[in-house]
Scaffold this motif. Structure first.
Motif, PDB file in Angstrom:
ATOM      1  N   ALA A 244     -69.030 -38.068 -35.155  1.00 26.74           N
ATOM      2  CA  ALA A 244     -69.928 -37.219 -33.884  1.00 26.74           C
ATOM      3  C   ALA A 244     -70.745 -38.151 -33.458  1.00 26.74           C
ATOM      4  N   HIS A 245     -71.578 -38.673 -34.147  1.00 27.70           N
ATOM      5  CA  HIS A 245     -72.743 -39.820 -33.824  1.00 27.70           C
ATOM      6  C   HIS A 245     -72.126 -40.646 -32.784  1.00 27.70           C
ATOM      7  N   ILE A 246     -70.827 -41.111 -33.162  1.00 29.77           N
ATOM      8  CA  ILE A 246     -70.587 -42.425 -32.461  1.00 29.77           C
ATOM      9  C   ILE A 246     -70.052 -41.921 -31.046  1.00 29.77           C
ATOM     10  N   MET A 247     -69.614 -40.532 -30.810  1.00 33.15           N
ATOM     11  CA  MET A 247     -69.585 -40.037 -29.392  1.00 33.15           C
ATOM     12  C   MET A 247     -70.677 -39.815 -28.740  1.00 33.15           C
ATOM     13  N   ASP A 248     -71.662 -39.369 -29.727  1.00 30.03           N
ATOM     14  CA  ASP A 248     -73.013 -38.981 -29.109  1.00 30.03           C
ATOM     15  C   ASP A 248     -73.518 -40.316 -28.260  1.00 30.03           C
ATOM     16  N   GLN A 249     -73.491 -41.414 -28.982  1.00 27.92           N
ATOM     17  CA  GLN A 249     -73.972 -42.684 -28.535  1.00 27.92           C
ATOM     18  C   GLN A 249     -73.383 -43.072 -27.286  1.00 27.92           C
ATOM     19  N   HIS A 250     -71.825 -43.060 -27.548  1.00 27.17           N
ATOM     20  CA  HIS A 250     -71.186 -43.279 -26.337  1.00 27.17           C
ATOM     21  C   HIS A 250     -71.432 -42.508 -25.170  1.00 27.17           C
ATOM     22  N   PHE A 251     -71.656 -41.191 -25.389  1.00 29.34           N
ATOM     23  CA  PHE A 251     -71.961 -40.539 -24.108  1.00 29.34           C
ATOM     24  C   PHE A 251     -73.189 -40.703 -23.482  1.00 29.34           C
ATOM     25  N   ARG A 252     -74.359 -40.913 -24.552  1.00 28.45           N
ATOM     26  CA  ARG A 252     -75.532 -41.226 -23.837  1.00 28.45           C
ATOM     27  C   ARG A 252     -75.718 -42.437 -23.063  1.00 28.45           C
ATOM     28  N   ASN A 253     -74.810 -43.409 -23.486  1.00 34.58           N
ATOM     29  CA  ASN A 253     -75.041 -44.879 -22.901  1.00 34.58           C
ATOM     30  C   ASN A 253     -73.783 -45.534 -22.083  1.00 34.58           C
ATOM     31  N   ALA A 254     -72.811 -44.987 -22.259  1.00 33.20           N
ATOM     32  CA  ALA A 254     -71.754 -45.538 -21.482  1.00 33.20           C
ATOM     33  C   ALA A 254     -71.690 -45.319 -19.978  1.00 33.20           C
ATOM     34  N   PRO A 255     -71.304 -46.126 -19.056  1.00 25.55           N
ATOM     35  CA  PRO A 255     -71.566 -45.728 -17.532  1.00 25.55           C
ATOM     36  C   PRO A 255     -70.416 -44.533 -17.477  1.00 25.55           C
ATOM     37  N   PHE A 256     -70.809 -43.723 -16.431  1.00 27.82           N
ATOM     38  CA  PHE A 256     -69.927 -42.521 -16.322  1.00 27.82           C
ATOM     39  C   PHE A 256     -68.615 -43.056 -16.029  1.00 27.82           C
ATOM     40  N   GLU A 257     -67.891 -44.121 -15.417  1.00 23.75           N
ATOM     41  CA  GLU A 257     -66.789 -44.439 -15.171  1.00 23.75           C
ATOM     42  C   GLU A 257     -66.126 -44.660 -16.504  1.00 23.75           C
ATOM     43  N   GLN A 258     -66.781 -44.895 -17.484  1.00 24.67           N
ATOM     44  CA  GLN A 258     -66.225 -45.315 -18.762  1.00 24.67           C
ATOM     45  C   GLN A 258     -66.735 -44.474 -20.018  1.00 24.67           C
ATOM     46  N   ASN A 259     -66.834 -43.177 -19.528  1.00 23.90           N
ATOM     47  CA  ASN A 259     -67.492 -42.277 -20.332  1.00 23.90           C
ATOM     48  C   ASN A 259     -66.573 -41.105 -20.734  1.00 23.90           C
ATOM     49  N   MET A 260     -66.128 -41.058 -21.911  1.00 26.52           N
ATOM     50  CA  MET A 260     -65.080 -40.102 -22.369  1.00 26.52           C
ATOM     51  C   MET A 260     -65.341 -38.613 -21.968  1.00 26.52           C
ATOM     52  N   PRO A 261     -66.573 -38.174 -22.364  1.00 31.88           N
ATOM     53  CA  PRO A 261     -66.773 -36.498 -21.956  1.00 31.88           C
ATOM     54  C   PRO A 261     -67.183 -36.118 -20.399  1.00 31.88           C
ATOM     55  N   VAL A 262     -67.535 -37.441 -19.851  1.00 32.71           N
ATOM     56  CA  VAL A 262     -67.907 -37.369 -18.485  1.00 32.71           C
ATOM     57  C   VAL A 262     -66.599 -37.406 -17.683  1.00 32.71           C
ATOM     58  N   LEU A 263     -65.747 -38.074 -18.147  1.00 29.72           N
ATOM     59  CA  LEU A 263     -64.555 -38.234 -17.306  1.00 29.72           C
ATOM     60  C   LEU A 263     -63.463 -36.903 -17.536  1.00 29.72           C
ATOM     61  N   LEU A 264     -63.521 -36.583 -18.740  1.00 29.40           N
ATOM     62  CA  LEU A 264     -62.869 -35.211 -19.200  1.00 29.40           C
ATOM     63  C   LEU A 264     -63.508 -33.993 -18.354  1.00 29.40           C
ATOM     64  N   ALA A 265     -64.913 -34.062 -18.205  1.00 29.53           N
ATOM     65  CA  ALA A 265     -65.500 -33.026 -17.495  1.00 29.53           C
ATOM     66  C   ALA A 265     -65.268 -33.050 -15.987  1.00 29.53           C
ATOM     67  N   MET A 266     -65.376 -34.182 -15.454  1.00 31.01           N
ATOM     68  CA  MET A 266     -65.573 -34.340 -14.051  1.00 31.01           C
ATOM     69  C   MET A 266     -63.753 -34.014 -13.533  1.00 31.01           C
ATOM     70  N   ILE A 267     -62.799 -34.610 -14.265  1.00 30.61           N
ATOM     71  CA  ILE A 267     -61.593 -34.354 -13.986  1.00 30.61           C
ATOM     72  C   ILE A 267     -61.385 -33.083 -13.976  1.00 30.61           C
ATOM     73  N   GLY A 268     -61.779 -32.173 -14.909  1.00 25.98           N
ATOM     74  CA  GLY A 268     -61.855 -30.953 -14.991  1.00 25.98           C
ATOM     75  C   GLY A 268     -62.603 -30.152 -13.911  1.00 25.98           C
ATOM     76  N   ILE A 269     -63.427 -30.595 -13.305  1.00 29.60           N
ATOM     77  CA  ILE A 269     -63.952 -30.059 -12.133  1.00 29.60           C
ATOM     78  C   ILE A 269     -63.403 -30.042 -11.117  1.00 29.60           C
ATOM     79  N   TRP A 270     -62.819 -31.387 -10.835  1.00 31.11           N
ATOM     80  CA  TRP A 270     -61.567 -31.628  -9.744  1.00 31.11           C
ATOM     81  C   TRP A 270     -60.480 -30.716  -9.622  1.00 31.11           C
ATOM     82  N   TYR A 271     -60.077 -30.130 -10.987  1.00 33.51           N
ATOM     83  CA  TYR A 271     -59.012 -29.101 -10.827  1.00 33.51           C
ATOM     84  C   TYR A 271     -59.401 -27.770 -10.629  1.00 33.51           C
ATOM     85  N   ILE A 272     -60.632 -27.430 -11.436  1.00 31.52           N
ATOM     86  CA  ILE A 272     -61.370 -25.955 -11.177  1.00 31.52           C
ATOM     87  C   ILE A 272     -61.807 -25.669  -9.861  1.00 31.52           C
ATOM     88  N   ASN A 273     -62.476 -26.599  -9.330  1.00 29.73           N
ATOM     89  CA  ASN A 273     -63.302 -26.347  -8.153  1.00 29.73           C
ATOM     90  C   ASN A 273     -62.433 -26.867  -6.768  1.00 29.73           C
TER      91      ASN A 273
END
Ligand code: F6P
Length: 548
Positions: free
Chosen positions: A295-324
């Protein structure tokens, strides 16, 4: 707080959507041989292929711009800093502190929370070691063989899902049981399988006021005392996990047998806290630590990776694309891994209890869709049940296909069939089947004329149905930790975009209040309250059926 629908990126995405909705993924793949390479990402032992989504570079740029305009960078910082982002309960949101493996201080109300996080982890470790090694003995001096977890919601689903997922890592002597339902059938059937002398009950409740959990715990205690016939024996067989020391003591569990956590850990985000005690008892301290490490590996990634290469951000924003934008209000979790069979239920609570909201943090109503309906089942079983709708039905429902590249300990010949199905489904959802392809196929099967033409429309798959493929190198504590944390952060990101508080759950309160009154009426302890005619009739039916 900026109004989401007034943000320039929100509007620009609508303009882009007018063209993007016409695109077919088949063409996107044909025109870009590098698509899979560009739309893939690896974090720790987790690989995400998000290329089979109805997105282009322009979509992604727009979505990431929207994330920035909605204040996501600042909100991520606020969460990790321990600011009270759960505004309706005036609490910090710090499940990330529970797996903060660097131990860097995190302050809440001026106090570094890390020393107490570490001290509870240490107590859990010692206790788990004593139970697992056989040092901890029951009232007839026998080692513990069965753990019964009593809890519901976040105090059940996390430990249940992780213990099921990591069964191959479990202690061979230990049998795990989970009782959540106040329907006595579940506890009754569980108690048939265990012996009072060798069973440890772990009563888990953040509030220690949850009616279902306290009822089950009291019944379990009575069952135990009927056998042990000694109040003192309770201390060897009942431990509690809670934030409410007083309620635990009032219940009759010695506070020295209580493992603590804190109000800045949300119930559905609590498996990393002492709520993970059953996990540690089953898997051992080392494996529990590995879960935290993942979990810590993912936390660090989420905190530091640019949004374009950020797994949780990509999953979330692609989700927004479909939902909204596409208006797809449902999302399927399909693990191709039997051990992950409780993952859909776990993610369902995580997402729907967090983001199933219609009021923004400033109190104004939202004017767009929020959390999708999360549902699912093991993928291979889903294929033979509801995938028909996903392929040819009228709904758009993005699907997360989750699998492990390597199977440790599966039976010969099974894993390749499983994985072939994962990849085939992702391809089928994306490509679909055109009328020409369907016709050609029927011709090769020897059909012709009107019969062939009548069948063609039924054999057509529109395709263009989005999937994410999430592959673990294999299912172990570390990779599972990363996977769960990825979903936690995805949900956080979506909450930020919608401007809602993902960390309260007032929506569950009304039913609880009404149930208390109605329970009083059913048991004759309360006079009939004012109800609508339907509720009155249902109460009457119950009374008639249970007349003594
Ligand atoms: O009623 C919903 C809920 O509060 C969940 O958020 C929570 O996970 C569950 O009930 C159990 O609550 P507790 O851990 O306080 O018993």
């Amino acid at each position: 707080m900026s109004e989401l629908t007034q943000l320039p990126a929100w509007q620009r995405l609508w303009d882009h959507f007018a063209d993007a909705k016409q695109l077919h993924m088949r063409e996107l793949f044909e025109s870009d041989p590098e698509r899979a390479e560009r739309y893939g990402l690896e974090v720790g032992g987790l690989f995400l292929d998000y290329s089979k989504n109805r997105i282009t570079d322009e979509t992604l740029q727009g979505l990431m711009q929207l994330a920035r305009e909605a204040g996501l960078p600042e909100r991520i910082k606020s969460m990790f800093k321990g600011e009270k982002i759960n505004t309706t309960e005036n609490r910090a949101v710090l499940h990330v502190a529970l797996r903060n493996r660097t131990n860097a201080p995190i302050f809440v109300d001026g106090e570094d929370v890390m020393p107490k996080v570490n001290s509870v982890l240490e107590r859990m470790g010692k206790f788990a070691h004593a139970v697992r090694s056989g040092e901890w003995l029951g009232y007839t001096n026998q080692p513990i063989t069965d753990i019964v977890n009593i809890g519901i919601g976040g105090s059940d689903l996390g430990p249940l899902m992780v213990c099921s997922a990591l069964r191959p890592f479990g202690h061979p002597r230990m049998n795990m049981h989970f009782v959540s339902n106040v329907d006595g059938a579940q506890l009754k059937e569980t108690l048939k399988k265990v012996h009072s002398e060798t069973t440890l009950f772990v009563v888990e409740s953040k509030t220690f006021t949850t009616q279902e959990t306290l009822t089950n715990a009291l019944t379990a205690r009575d069952w135990f005392l009927q056998r042990a016939r000694d109040e003192k024996a309770v201390a060897k067989h009942f431990v509690a996990v809670s934030t409410n020391q007083k309620a635990v003591a009032d219940f009759g569990i010695d506070p020295s047998n209580m493992f603590e956590f804190w109000d800045w850990v949300g119930g559905r985000y609590s498996l990393w806290s002492a709520i993970g005690l059953p996990i540690m008892l089953y898997l051992g301290e080392e494996n529990f630590t590995e879960l935290l490490n993942g979990a810590h590996i993912m936390d660090q990634h989420f905190r530091n990776a640019p949004f374009e290469q950020n797994m949780p951000v990509l999953l979330a924003m692609i989700g927004i694309w479909y939902i909204n934008y596409f208006g797809g209000g449902s999302h399927v979790i399909a693990p191709y891994e039997q051990y992950l069979h409780r993952l859909p239920a776990f993610i369902q609570q995580l997402d729907m209890e967090s983001n199933g909201k219609q009021t923004r943090t400033d109190g104004s109503p939202v004017n767009f869709e929020t959390a999708p309906i999360i549902w699912g089942e093991t993928g291979i079983n889903g294929q033979h049940a509801f995938f028909q709708l996903l392929h040819q039905g009228t709904h758009i429902s993005p699907i997360d296909l989750i699998a492990s590249l390597e199977s440790r300990g599966s039976l010969p010949g099974h894993h390749e069939i499983l994985l072939a199905n994962v990849f085939a489904q992702a391809e089928a959802f994306m490509r679909g089947k055109t009328a020409e392809e369907a016709r050609a196929e029927l011709v090769t099967q020897g059909m012709k004329g009107d019969a062939l033409e009548a069948l063609v429309p039924h054999k057509v798959f529109a395709g263009n149905r989005p999937t994410n493929t999430l592959l673990m190198s294999f299912l172990d504590p570390r990779n599972l930790g990363s996977l769960i944390a990825a979903y936690e952060h995805k949900i956080f990101v979506q909450g930020v975009i919608w401007g809602i508080n993902s960390f309260d759950q007032w929506g569950v309160e009304l039913g609880k209040q009404l149930a208390k009154t109605i329970h009083g009426e059913l048991t004759g302890k309360l006079k009939a309250a004012e109800h609508d005619s339907s509720t009155r009739r249902l109460i009457q039916l119950y009374r008639q059926a249970n007349k003594s």
